[in-house]
Design a protein around this motif. Structure first.
Motif, PDB file in Angstrom:
ATOM      1  N   VAL A  70       4.759 -16.439   5.918  1.00  0.00           N
ATOM      2  CA  VAL A  70       5.031 -15.105   5.383  1.00  0.00           C
ATOM      3  C   VAL A  70       5.283 -14.148   6.545  1.00  0.00           C
ATOM      4  CG1 VAL A  70       3.784 -15.385   3.219  1.00  0.00           C
ATOM      5  CG2 VAL A  70       2.577 -14.549   5.254  1.00  0.00           C
ATOM      6  N   TYR A  71       6.038 -13.121   6.227  1.00  0.00           N
ATOM      7  CA  TYR A  71       6.424 -12.151   7.249  1.00  0.00           C
ATOM      8  C   TYR A  71       6.078 -10.742   6.770  1.00  0.00           C
ATOM      9  CZ  TYR A  71       9.300 -16.153   8.517  1.00  0.00           C
ATOM     10  OH  TYR A  71       9.736 -17.407   8.846  1.00  0.00           O
ATOM     11  N   LEU A  72       5.759  -9.907   7.710  1.00  0.00           N
ATOM     12  CA  LEU A  72       5.589  -8.491   7.432  1.00  0.00           C
ATOM     13  C   LEU A  72       6.521  -7.732   8.365  1.00  0.00           C
ATOM     14  CD1 LEU A  72       3.988  -6.381   5.763  1.00  0.00           C
ATOM     15  CD2 LEU A  72       2.469  -6.154   7.747  1.00  0.00           C
ATOM     16  N   GLN A  73       7.596  -7.235   7.807  1.00  0.00           N
ATOM     17  CA  GLN A  73       8.539  -6.433   8.578  1.00  0.00           C
ATOM     18  C   GLN A  73       8.071  -4.992   8.541  1.00  0.00           C
ATOM     19  OE1 GLN A  73      11.357  -7.384  10.387  1.00  0.00           O
ATOM     20  NE2 GLN A  73      11.313  -5.250  11.077  1.00  0.00           N
ATOM     21  N   MET A  74       7.817  -4.441   9.701  1.00  0.00           N
ATOM     22  CA  MET A  74       7.276  -3.083   9.803  1.00  0.00           C
ATOM     23  C   MET A  74       8.281  -2.207  10.523  1.00  0.00           C
ATOM     24  SD  MET A  74       3.304  -3.958  10.743  1.00  0.00           S
ATOM     25  CE  MET A  74       3.713  -4.606  12.368  1.00  0.00           C
ATOM     26  N   ASN A  75       8.822  -1.244   9.812  1.00  0.00           N
ATOM     27  CA  ASN A  75       9.792  -0.299  10.373  1.00  0.00           C
ATOM     28  C   ASN A  75       9.205   1.107  10.390  1.00  0.00           C
ATOM     29  OD1 ASN A  75      11.709  -2.416  10.500  1.00  0.00           O
ATOM     30  ND2 ASN A  75      12.422  -1.966   8.426  1.00  0.00           N
ATOM     31  N   SER A  76       9.812   1.962  11.148  1.00  0.00           N
ATOM     32  CA  SER A  76       9.386   3.369  11.229  1.00  0.00           C
ATOM     33  C   SER A  76       7.876   3.469  11.464  1.00  0.00           C
ATOM     34  CB  SER A  76       9.769   4.116   9.937  1.00  0.00           C
ATOM     35  OG  SER A  76      11.162   4.050   9.718  1.00  0.00           O
ATOM     36  N   LEU A  77       7.418   2.724  12.421  1.00  0.00           N
ATOM     37  CA  LEU A  77       5.973   2.664  12.677  1.00  0.00           C
ATOM     38  C   LEU A  77       5.435   4.008  13.145  1.00  0.00           C
ATOM     39  CD1 LEU A  77       5.887  -0.874  14.216  1.00  0.00           C
ATOM     40  CD2 LEU A  77       4.419  -0.108  12.335  1.00  0.00           C
ATOM     41  N   ALA A 136       0.841  -1.190   0.000  1.00  0.00           N
ATOM     42  CA  ALA A 136       0.000   0.000   0.000  1.00  0.00           C
ATOM     43  C   ALA A 136       0.881   1.247   0.000  1.00  0.00           C
ATOM     44  CB  ALA A 136      -0.898   0.002   1.231  1.00  0.00           C
ATOM     45  N   ASP A 137       0.390   2.304  -0.608  1.00  0.00           N
ATOM     46  CA  ASP A 137       1.162   3.546  -0.689  1.00  0.00           C
ATOM     47  C   ASP A 137       1.559   4.032   0.706  1.00  0.00           C
ATOM     48  OD1 ASP A 137      -0.677   4.998  -3.507  1.00  0.00           O
ATOM     49  OD2 ASP A 137       0.943   3.518  -3.416  1.00  0.00           O
ATOM     50  N   SER A 138       0.679   3.843   1.670  1.00  0.00           N
ATOM     51  CA  SER A 138       0.920   4.367   3.009  1.00  0.00           C
ATOM     52  C   SER A 138       2.057   3.667   3.742  1.00  0.00           C
ATOM     53  CB  SER A 138      -0.363   4.259   3.847  1.00  0.00           C
ATOM     54  OG  SER A 138      -0.782   2.904   3.932  1.00  0.00           O
ATOM     55  N   VAL A 139       2.495   2.507   3.264  1.00  0.00           N
ATOM     56  CA  VAL A 139       3.560   1.772   3.943  1.00  0.00           C
ATOM     57  C   VAL A 139       4.791   1.599   3.066  1.00  0.00           C
ATOM     58  CG1 VAL A 139       1.836   0.550   5.321  1.00  0.00           C
ATOM     59  CG2 VAL A 139       2.795  -0.547   3.277  1.00  0.00           C
ATOM     60  N   GLN A 140       4.747   2.124   1.854  1.00  0.00           N
ATOM     61  CA  GLN A 140       5.910   2.030   0.957  1.00  0.00           C
ATOM     62  C   GLN A 140       7.142   2.612   1.637  1.00  0.00           C
ATOM     63  OE1 GLN A 140       6.676   0.912  -2.053  1.00  0.00           O
ATOM     64  NE2 GLN A 140       4.742   0.418  -3.059  1.00  0.00           N
ATOM     65  N   GLY A 141       8.244   1.885   1.533  1.00  0.00           N
ATOM     66  CA  GLY A 141       9.495   2.353   2.117  1.00  0.00           C
ATOM     67  C   GLY A 141       9.635   2.048   3.592  1.00  0.00           C
ATOM     68  N   ARG A 142       8.579   1.563   4.227  1.00  0.00           N
ATOM     69  CA  ARG A 142       8.631   1.253   5.660  1.00  0.00           C
ATOM     70  C   ARG A 142       8.370  -0.226   5.942  1.00  0.00           C
ATOM     71  NH1 ARG A 142       4.986   3.354   9.027  1.00  0.00           N
ATOM     72  NH2 ARG A 142       3.316   3.523   7.460  1.00  0.00           N
ATOM     73  N   PHE A 143       7.480  -0.841   5.193  1.00  0.00           N
ATOM     74  CA  PHE A 143       7.112  -2.241   5.393  1.00  0.00           C
ATOM     75  C   PHE A 143       7.667  -3.097   4.266  1.00  0.00           C
ATOM     76  CE2 PHE A 143       2.869  -1.582   7.910  1.00  0.00           C
ATOM     77  CZ  PHE A 143       3.539  -0.726   8.773  1.00  0.00           C
ATOM     78  N   THR A 144       7.955  -4.353   4.606  1.00  0.00           N
ATOM     79  CA  THR A 144       8.393  -5.330   3.616  1.00  0.00           C
ATOM     80  C   THR A 144       7.672  -6.640   3.867  1.00  0.00           C
ATOM     81  OG1 THR A 144      10.609  -4.318   3.577  1.00  0.00           O
ATOM     82  CG2 THR A 144      10.376  -6.524   2.635  1.00  0.00           C
ATOM     83  N   ILE A 145       7.196  -7.259   2.790  1.00  0.00           N
ATOM     84  CA  ILE A 145       6.585  -8.586   2.904  1.00  0.00           C
ATOM     85  C   ILE A 145       7.521  -9.602   2.275  1.00  0.00           C
ATOM     86  CG2 ILE A 145       5.243  -8.305   0.763  1.00  0.00           C
ATOM     87  CD1 ILE A 145       3.032 -10.016   2.146  1.00  0.00           C
ATOM     88  N   SER A 146       7.642 -10.748   2.918  1.00  0.00           N
ATOM     89  CA  SER A 146       8.481 -11.808   2.380  1.00  0.00           C
ATOM     90  C   SER A 146       7.848 -13.148   2.720  1.00  0.00           C
ATOM     91  CB  SER A 146       9.897 -11.716   2.942  1.00  0.00           C
ATOM     92  OG  SER A 146       9.891 -11.853   4.345  1.00  0.00           O
ATOM     93  N   GLY A 147       8.291 -14.173   1.971  1.00  0.00           N
ATOM     94  CA  GLY A 147       7.726 -15.495   2.170  1.00  0.00           C
ATOM     95  C   GLY A 147       8.787 -16.554   2.273  1.00  0.00           C
ATOM     96  N   HIS A 148       8.418 -17.671   2.866  1.00  0.00           N
ATOM     97  CA  HIS A 148       9.341 -18.774   3.096  1.00  0.00           C
ATOM     98  C   HIS A 148       8.600 -20.078   2.840  1.00  0.00           C
ATOM     99  CE1 HIS A 148      12.601 -21.011   4.904  1.00  0.00           C
ATOM    100  NE2 HIS A 148      11.788 -21.571   5.766  1.00  0.00           N
ATOM    101  N   SER A 149       9.317 -21.067   2.316  1.00  0.00           N
ATOM    102  CA  SER A 149       8.743 -22.408   2.109  1.00  0.00           C
ATOM    103  C   SER A 149       7.461 -22.354   1.286  1.00  0.00           C
ATOM    104  CB  SER A 149       8.474 -23.094   3.454  1.00  0.00           C
ATOM    105  OG  SER A 149       9.665 -23.316   4.156  1.00  0.00           O
TER     106      SER A 149
END
Length: 120
Positions: A78-85, A60-73
């Motif tokens: 799946v993970y949601l890394q949330m920075n600069s909350l 989403a535009d509101s989380v661009q540059g701050r959040f990252t989604i990644s997946g495993h197996s």
């Protein structure tokens, strides 16, 4: 049956970080896509991030540059890394999966939600 179990929510100060995890289990044949949605009080549920089986991601535009989604197996986790909350990130976060359980059946599944609270 398919279960999506989220973890990693909590209380954090503005500027801090959290990592959400979502694990799929049960009768999973394959996973087409996994995503994170959030719903704040009095607001509609909105898409935060999504990842597909080919590795494509949407944020989403509101989380661009701050959040990252990644997946495993193969997206079973799946993970949601949330920075600069920010305080406006406060919401219940839900994991969503488009999951195939048989060769002819694919549908949406939802986790129970995990609360993320960002204090100012």
């Amino acid at each position: 049956q398919v279960q999506l179990v989220e973890s990693g929510g909590g209380l954090v100060q503005a500027g801090g970080s959290l990592r959400l995890s979502c694990a799929a289990s049960g009768s999973v044949s394959s996973i087409n896509a996994m995503g994170w949605y959030r719903q704040a009080p009095g607001k509609q549920r909105e898409l935060v991030a999504r990842i597909t089986s080919d590795g494509s991601t949407i944020l989403a535009d509101s989380v661009q540059g701050r959040f990252t989604i990644s997946g495993h197996s193969a997206l079973n986790t799946v993970y949601l890394q949330m920075n600069s909350l920010k305080p406006e990130d406060t919401a219940v976060y839900y994991c969503n999966g488009v999951i195939r359980t048989t060769p002819w059946l694919s549908r949406d599944y939802w986790g129970q939600g995990t609360q993320v609270t960002v204090s100012s």
